[in-house]
Design a protein around this motif. Structure first.
Motif, short mmCIF file in Angstrom:
data_model
loop_
_atom_site.label_atom_id
_atom_site.label_comp_id
_atom_site.label_asym_id
_atom_site.label_seq_id
_atom_site.Cartn_x
_atom_site.Cartn_y
_atom_site.Cartn_z
N PRO A 138 12.04 17.62 -5.77
CA PRO A 138 13.53 18.36 -5.26
C PRO A 138 14.02 18.91 -7.08
CG PRO A 138 14.12 16.51 -4.33
CD PRO A 138 12.87 16.21 -5.44
N HIS A 139 14.74 19.86 -6.10
CA HIS A 139 15.92 19.93 -7.59
C HIS A 139 17.28 19.18 -7.06
CE1 HIS A 139 15.10 23.26 -10.78
NE2 HIS A 139 13.82 23.72 -9.64
N ALA A 140 17.83 18.92 -8.56
CA ALA A 140 19.21 18.08 -8.45
C ALA A 140 20.13 18.59 -9.53
CB ALA A 140 18.77 16.74 -8.04
N ALA A 141 21.48 17.87 -9.27
CA ALA A 141 22.08 18.37 -10.37
C ALA A 141 21.85 17.51 -12.01
CB ALA A 141 23.58 18.13 -9.71
N SER A 142 21.48 18.09 -12.83
CA SER A 142 21.51 17.48 -14.03
C SER A 142 21.42 18.15 -15.40
CB SER A 142 19.58 17.43 -14.11
OG SER A 142 18.93 18.79 -14.04
N THR A 143 21.42 17.20 -16.60
CA THR A 143 22.19 17.93 -17.81
C THR A 143 20.97 17.85 -18.58
OG1 THR A 143 24.00 17.81 -17.35
CG2 THR A 143 23.84 17.94 -20.05
N PRO A 144 20.17 18.67 -18.75
CA PRO A 144 18.65 18.47 -20.15
C PRO A 144 19.29 17.97 -21.45
CG PRO A 144 19.49 20.45 -19.47
CD PRO A 144 20.71 19.93 -19.53
N LEU A 145 18.28 16.48 -21.93
CA LEU A 145 18.87 15.58 -22.42
C LEU A 145 18.61 16.95 -23.99
CD1 LEU A 145 19.12 12.95 -23.54
CD2 LEU A 145 16.35 12.55 -23.26
N ALA A 184 18.99 4.00 -17.54
CA ALA A 184 19.82 2.72 -17.21
C ALA A 184 20.86 3.38 -17.96
CB ALA A 184 18.97 1.81 -18.73
N ARG A 185 21.70 4.20 -18.56
CA ARG A 185 22.65 4.63 -18.55
C ARG A 185 23.22 5.33 -18.42
NH1 ARG A 185 19.25 5.72 -23.85
NH2 ARG A 185 19.93 7.87 -23.41
N GLY A 186 22.54 5.57 -16.73
CA GLY A 186 23.23 6.64 -15.52
C GLY A 186 22.67 8.30 -15.94
N GLY A 187 21.76 8.27 -16.25
CA GLY A 187 21.04 9.67 -16.74
C GLY A 187 20.01 9.40 -15.15
N ASP A 188 19.25 11.07 -15.33
CA ASP A 188 18.06 11.15 -13.90
C ASP A 188 16.62 11.70 -14.95
OD1 ASP A 188 17.88 11.80 -11.36
OD2 ASP A 188 17.20 13.40 -12.31
N TRP A 189 16.26 12.14 -14.71
CA TRP A 189 14.68 12.04 -15.56
C TRP A 189 14.83 13.64 -15.91
CZ3 TRP A 189 11.79 15.25 -12.49
CH2 TRP A 189 12.27 15.02 -10.87
N ARG A 190 15.67 14.23 -14.87
CA ARG A 190 15.10 15.40 -14.51
C ARG A 190 16.07 16.06 -15.78
NH1 ARG A 190 15.99 13.79 -9.57
NH2 ARG A 190 14.73 14.81 -7.93
N ASP A 191 16.82 14.99 -16.41
CA ASP A 191 17.60 15.76 -17.81
C ASP A 191 16.84 15.22 -18.77
OD1 ASP A 191 20.07 15.09 -16.50
OD2 ASP A 191 20.34 13.67 -16.77
N ASP A 233 13.34 18.33 -18.95
CA ASP A 233 14.23 19.84 -18.38
C ASP A 233 14.39 19.62 -20.72
OD1 ASP A 233 14.68 20.71 -16.18
OD2 ASP A 233 16.39 19.80 -15.47
N GLY A 234 14.71 18.52 -20.98
CA GLY A 234 14.91 18.66 -22.69
C GLY A 234 13.24 18.59 -23.37
N ILE A 235 12.84 18.45 -22.65
CA ILE A 235 11.29 18.28 -23.07
C ILE A 235 11.13 19.79 -23.05
CG2 ILE A 235 8.91 17.83 -23.37
CD1 ILE A 235 9.84 14.84 -22.70
N ARG A 236 11.37 20.82 -22.55
CA ARG A 236 11.28 21.61 -22.07
C ARG A 236 10.62 23.32 -23.10
NH1 ARG A 236 12.73 26.46 -17.19
NH2 ARG A 236 11.59 28.09 -18.48
N PHE A 252 0.45 15.09 -12.37
CA PHE A 252 2.27 15.14 -12.06
C PHE A 252 3.06 15.63 -13.05
CE2 PHE A 252 -0.60 11.74 -11.28
CZ PHE A 252 -0.44 11.14 -10.34
N TRP A 253 2.85 16.19 -14.18
CA TRP A 253 3.51 17.41 -14.18
C TRP A 253 3.94 17.76 -13.85
CZ3 TRP A 253 7.03 17.01 -19.22
CH2 TRP A 253 7.51 18.35 -19.13
N ASP A 254 3.05 18.35 -13.48
CA ASP A 254 4.12 19.87 -12.32
C ASP A 254 4.84 19.60 -11.48
OD1 ASP A 254 2.65 21.93 -14.26
OD2 ASP A 254 0.44 21.66 -13.14
N MET A 255 4.53 18.15 -10.73
CA MET A 255 5.11 17.81 -9.95
C MET A 255 6.44 18.27 -10.34
SD MET A 255 3.74 14.28 -8.02
CE MET A 255 5.94 14.22 -7.60
N HIS A 256 6.89 17.37 -11.51
CA HIS A 256 8.01 16.93 -12.10
C HIS A 256 8.44 18.48 -12.43
CE1 HIS A 256 6.58 12.75 -11.32
NE2 HIS A 256 8.25 12.76 -10.94
N ARG A 257 7.43 19.26 -12.91
CA ARG A 257 8.42 19.77 -14.25
C ARG A 257 8.47 21.07 -13.28
NH1 ARG A 257 10.20 24.18 -15.10
NH2 ARG A 257 8.94 25.39 -17.12
#
Length: 273
Positions: A48-55, A84-91, A94-97, A122-127
């Motif tokens: 699912p989508h969630a609030a994120s800020t691209p790295l 570990a710094r409080g970020g989300d894997w979605r960041d 989306d930063g790699i996109r 696995f990439w598709d389900m996260h991307r």
């Protein structure tokens, strides 16, 4: 009141990506009450989508040209350190996109093959993620048993007297099982050989030697300027591609932002010529 027979029909899907998700959500929102089955090799749904800020990542931050094993270790470590710094894997995803096409172009051929076989799902389900409301809708359907995810390899589809039977082999099994449904929909997406699923135009290009399929059987061959390559590998001067048809050359080329950038580059190329 009783529902019409269409609303109680058994519907089966081959594939568990966003196309299947859209179909299931549409049926459920219209009050469909019949069983739903989704078959794929791993039985995994998009995240699912969630609030994120691209790295913010520059080319210098990414191990371009490395092996798939090294690249995956780098990605996992990046996700862990960012979390570990409080970020989300979605960041991170989306930063790699913005760099995925470059990564694909520089990925060694053996690594491309490994990626398609073992990691593309696995990439598709996260991307390619689904809206939270849709995720909640599917979660309820899974909890009630209306929606069933089946892990297995699709083998064939056979028309029956009252519907269709999907033949498949469950993961870890050598026997063939079947799903009986009133209706079956193919939701496997575009990553299939153009020799088998291409339009008459594409099949004619291949027959005449004006195009060829890449060595991974992923799609037609194009160069970095999106020129179609003929049977000898020579870029054509007048035939170009835009969007998913160029997936073998660019991999991430299905979303509107990627296609928009590709169209702009092609427009510049054509204007310059």
């Amino acid at each position: 009141t009783s529902l019409p027979s269409e609303a109680r029909a058994t519907v089966a899907f081959v594939g568990c990506g966003l196309t299947m998700v859209d179909w299931v959500a549409s049926l459920l929102q219209r009050g469909h009450a019949g069983p739903l089955f989704a078959l794929s090799r791993r039985g995994l749904l998009p995240q699912p989508h969630a609030a994120s800020t691209p790295l913010r990542l520059s080319v210098a931050d990414i191990p371009v040209g490395s092996s798939l094993l090294f690249l995956m270790r780098w990605l996992r470590n990046l996700v862990r350190s960012h979390a570990a710094r409080g970020g989300d894997w979605r960041d991170v995803v989306d930063g790699i996109r913005p760099h995925t096409q470059m990564l694909w172009r520089h990925l060694p051929q053996p690594s491309r093959r490994q990626f398609l076989r073992h990691l593309a799902t696995f990439w598709d389900m996260h991307r390619h993620r689904m809206p939270p409301a849709t995720a909640e809708l599917l979660s309820r359907a899974l909890a009630t048993g209306q929606l069933t995810l089946i892990r297995g390899a699709f083998l064939s589809a056979e028309a029956g007297e009252t519907g269709v039977v999907l033949n498949y082999r469950q993961r870890g099994s050598q026997t063939t099982d079947g799903i009986k449904a009133d209706l079956a929909l193919d939701c496997r997406g575009i990553r299939r050989s153009p020799q088998e699923t291409g339009t008459p135009y594409i099949r004619d290009l291949l027959r005449r030697g004006l195009a060829k399929v890449d060595s991974l059987d992923l799609g037609l061959c194009f160069d970095e300027q999106a020129r179609l390559c003929d049977a000898s590998g020579r870029p054509h001067k007048q035939i170009f591609g835009i969007g998913p048809v160029t997936r073998a050359a660019f991999w991430e080329i299905t979303a509107v932002p990627d296609i928009r950038e590709q169209a702009a580059r092609l427009a510049s190329t054509l204007a310059a010529e």
